[in-house]
Design a protein around this motif. Structure first.
Motif, PDB file in Angstrom:
ATOM      1  N   MET A   1      14.383   1.266  -0.461  1.00  0.00           N
ATOM      2  CA  MET A   1      12.957   1.431  -0.563  1.00  0.00           C
ATOM      3  C   MET A   1      12.340   0.051  -0.763  1.00  0.00           C
ATOM      4  O   MET A   1      12.711  -0.685  -1.662  1.00  0.00           O
ATOM      5  N   SER A   2      11.373  -0.294   0.094  1.00  0.00           N
ATOM      6  CA  SER A   2      10.741  -1.605  -0.007  1.00  0.00           C
ATOM      7  C   SER A   2       9.277  -1.451  -0.421  1.00  0.00           C
ATOM      8  O   SER A   2       8.646  -0.420  -0.186  1.00  0.00           O
ATOM      9  N   PHE A   3       8.789  -2.473  -1.036  1.00  0.00           N
ATOM     10  CA  PHE A   3       7.406  -2.498  -1.490  1.00  0.00           C
ATOM     11  C   PHE A   3       6.536  -3.068  -0.382  1.00  0.00           C
ATOM     12  O   PHE A   3       6.812  -4.135   0.163  1.00  0.00           O
ATOM     13  N   ASP A   4       5.454  -2.360  -0.044  1.00  0.00           N
ATOM     14  CA  ASP A   4       4.530  -2.795   0.992  1.00  0.00           C
ATOM     15  C   ASP A   4       3.240  -3.274   0.320  1.00  0.00           C
ATOM     16  O   ASP A   4       2.412  -2.463  -0.101  1.00  0.00           O
ATOM     17  N   LEU A   5       3.092  -4.581   0.190  1.00  0.00           N
ATOM     18  CA  LEU A   5       1.941  -5.148  -0.503  1.00  0.00           C
ATOM     19  C   LEU A   5       0.622  -4.766   0.162  1.00  0.00           C
ATOM     20  O   LEU A   5      -0.351  -4.419  -0.524  1.00  0.00           O
ATOM     21  N   SER A   6       0.584  -4.813   1.484  1.00  0.00           N
ATOM     22  CA  SER A   6      -0.678  -4.514   2.183  1.00  0.00           C
ATOM     23  C   SER A   6      -1.106  -3.066   1.931  1.00  0.00           C
ATOM     24  O   SER A   6      -2.294  -2.783   1.725  1.00  0.00           O
ATOM     25  N   GLU A   7      -0.139  -2.153   1.921  1.00  0.00           N
ATOM     26  CA  GLU A   7      -0.455  -0.749   1.645  1.00  0.00           C
ATOM     27  C   GLU A   7      -0.915  -0.588   0.188  1.00  0.00           C
ATOM     28  O   GLU A   7      -1.874   0.128  -0.092  1.00  0.00           O
ATOM     29  N   PHE A   8      -0.240  -1.277  -0.713  1.00  0.00           N
ATOM     30  CA  PHE A   8      -0.601  -1.227  -2.124  1.00  0.00           C
ATOM     31  C   PHE A   8      -2.036  -1.716  -2.339  1.00  0.00           C
ATOM     32  O   PHE A   8      -2.826  -1.091  -3.059  1.00  0.00           O
ATOM     33  N   LEU A   9      -2.398  -2.843  -1.735  1.00  0.00           N
ATOM     34  CA  LEU A   9      -3.733  -3.398  -1.884  1.00  0.00           C
ATOM     35  C   LEU A   9      -4.799  -2.493  -1.270  1.00  0.00           C
ATOM     36  O   LEU A   9      -5.855  -2.260  -1.873  1.00  0.00           O
ATOM     37  N   THR A  10      -4.493  -1.962  -0.089  1.00  0.00           N
ATOM     38  CA  THR A  10      -5.444  -1.084   0.596  1.00  0.00           C
ATOM     39  C   THR A  10      -5.687   0.184  -0.211  1.00  0.00           C
ATOM     40  O   THR A  10      -6.838   0.577  -0.445  1.00  0.00           O
ATOM     41  N   GLU A  11      -4.611   0.829  -0.632  1.00  0.00           N
ATOM     42  CA  GLU A  11      -4.756   2.061  -1.417  1.00  0.00           C
ATOM     43  C   GLU A  11      -5.432   1.782  -2.752  1.00  0.00           C
ATOM     44  O   GLU A  11      -6.226   2.600  -3.239  1.00  0.00           O
ATOM     45  N   GLY A  12      -5.126   0.628  -3.344  1.00  0.00           N
ATOM     46  CA  GLY A  12      -5.762   0.258  -4.606  1.00  0.00           C
ATOM     47  C   GLY A  12      -7.270   0.107  -4.455  1.00  0.00           C
ATOM     48  O   GLY A  12      -8.034   0.575  -5.307  1.00  0.00           O
ATOM     49  N   LEU A  13      -7.687  -0.537  -3.382  1.00  0.00           N
ATOM     50  CA  LEU A  13      -9.119  -0.681  -3.140  1.00  0.00           C
ATOM     51  C   LEU A  13      -9.781   0.675  -2.901  1.00  0.00           C
ATOM     52  O   LEU A  13     -10.834   0.976  -3.480  1.00  0.00           O
ATOM     53  N   ILE A  14      -9.174   1.484  -2.065  1.00  0.00           N
ATOM     54  CA  ILE A  14      -9.751   2.794  -1.742  1.00  0.00           C
ATOM     55  C   ILE A  14      -9.823   3.668  -2.992  1.00  0.00           C
ATOM     56  O   ILE A  14     -10.859   4.301  -3.263  1.00  0.00           O
ATOM     57  N   ASN A  15      -8.762   3.692  -3.780  1.00  0.00           N
ATOM     58  CA  ASN A  15      -8.778   4.491  -5.009  1.00  0.00           C
ATOM     59  C   ASN A  15      -9.814   3.966  -5.998  1.00  0.00           C
ATOM     60  O   ASN A  15     -10.488   4.750  -6.680  1.00  0.00           O
ATOM     61  N   SER A  16      -9.943   2.662  -6.092  1.00  0.00           N
ATOM     62  CA  SER A  16     -10.926   2.066  -6.998  1.00  0.00           C
ATOM     63  C   SER A  16     -12.349   2.408  -6.581  1.00  0.00           C
ATOM     64  O   SER A  16     -13.219   2.634  -7.427  1.00  0.00           O
ATOM     65  N   ILE A  17     -12.586   2.446  -5.285  1.00  0.00           N
ATOM     66  CA  ILE A  17     -13.904   2.832  -4.777  1.00  0.00           C
ATOM     67  C   ILE A  17     -14.170   4.295  -5.110  1.00  0.00           C
ATOM     68  O   ILE A  17     -15.214   4.643  -5.677  1.00  0.00           O
ATOM     69  N   ASN A  18     -13.224   5.154  -4.760  1.00  0.00           N
ATOM     70  CA  ASN A  18     -13.406   6.592  -4.959  1.00  0.00           C
ATOM     71  C   ASN A  18     -13.553   6.987  -6.423  1.00  0.00           C
ATOM     72  O   ASN A  18     -14.221   7.975  -6.735  1.00  0.00           O
ATOM     73  N   ASN A  19     -12.937   6.218  -7.307  1.00  0.00           N
ATOM     74  CA  ASN A  19     -13.026   6.522  -8.733  1.00  0.00           C
ATOM     75  C   ASN A  19     -14.172   5.779  -9.417  1.00  0.00           C
ATOM     76  O   ASN A  19     -14.334   5.879 -10.632  1.00  0.00           O
TER      77      ASN A  19
END
Length: 95
Positions: A1-19
């Motif tokens: 299992m590898s960590f995907d930084l771009s996915e992490f950053l994108t989801e973090g931004l989207i979740n931060s907006i939605n919340n």
């Protein structure tokens, strides 16, 4: 299992907006900075932008609904108050 930084950053931004954790303007700046630094792709910036648009639309809809409900309550309150106020006619002045 590898960590995907771009996915992490994108989801973090989207979740931060939605919340409501960060304002949409700031999320736009972050997304732009991440894109310039090649941490996310243009497609991911578009995902963030779409999330911002959806969030703003939901907020506008919620505000409109709350305003309409407040108007209805005020209208009902006015009707109720009008029904409770007795008419003050001076029968002696009527000829």
């Amino acid at each position: 299992m590898s960590f995907d930084l771009s996915e992490f950053l994108t989801e973090g931004l989207i979740n931060s907006i939605n919340n409501g954790l960060i304002p949409s303007d700031l999320a736009t700046v972050y997304a732009g900075n991440y894109l310039v630094k090649s941490l996310i792709t243009q497609t991911q910036v578009t995902q963030v932008s779409d999330a911002i648009t959806a969030y703003k639309a939901a907020q506008a809809e919620a505000t409109a609904k709350a305003s309409k409900e407040a108007q209805e309550v005020a209208k009902q309150s006015d009707s109720s108050l009008a029904a409770q106020v007795p008419s003050t006619v001076d029968n002696n002045s009527v000829q």
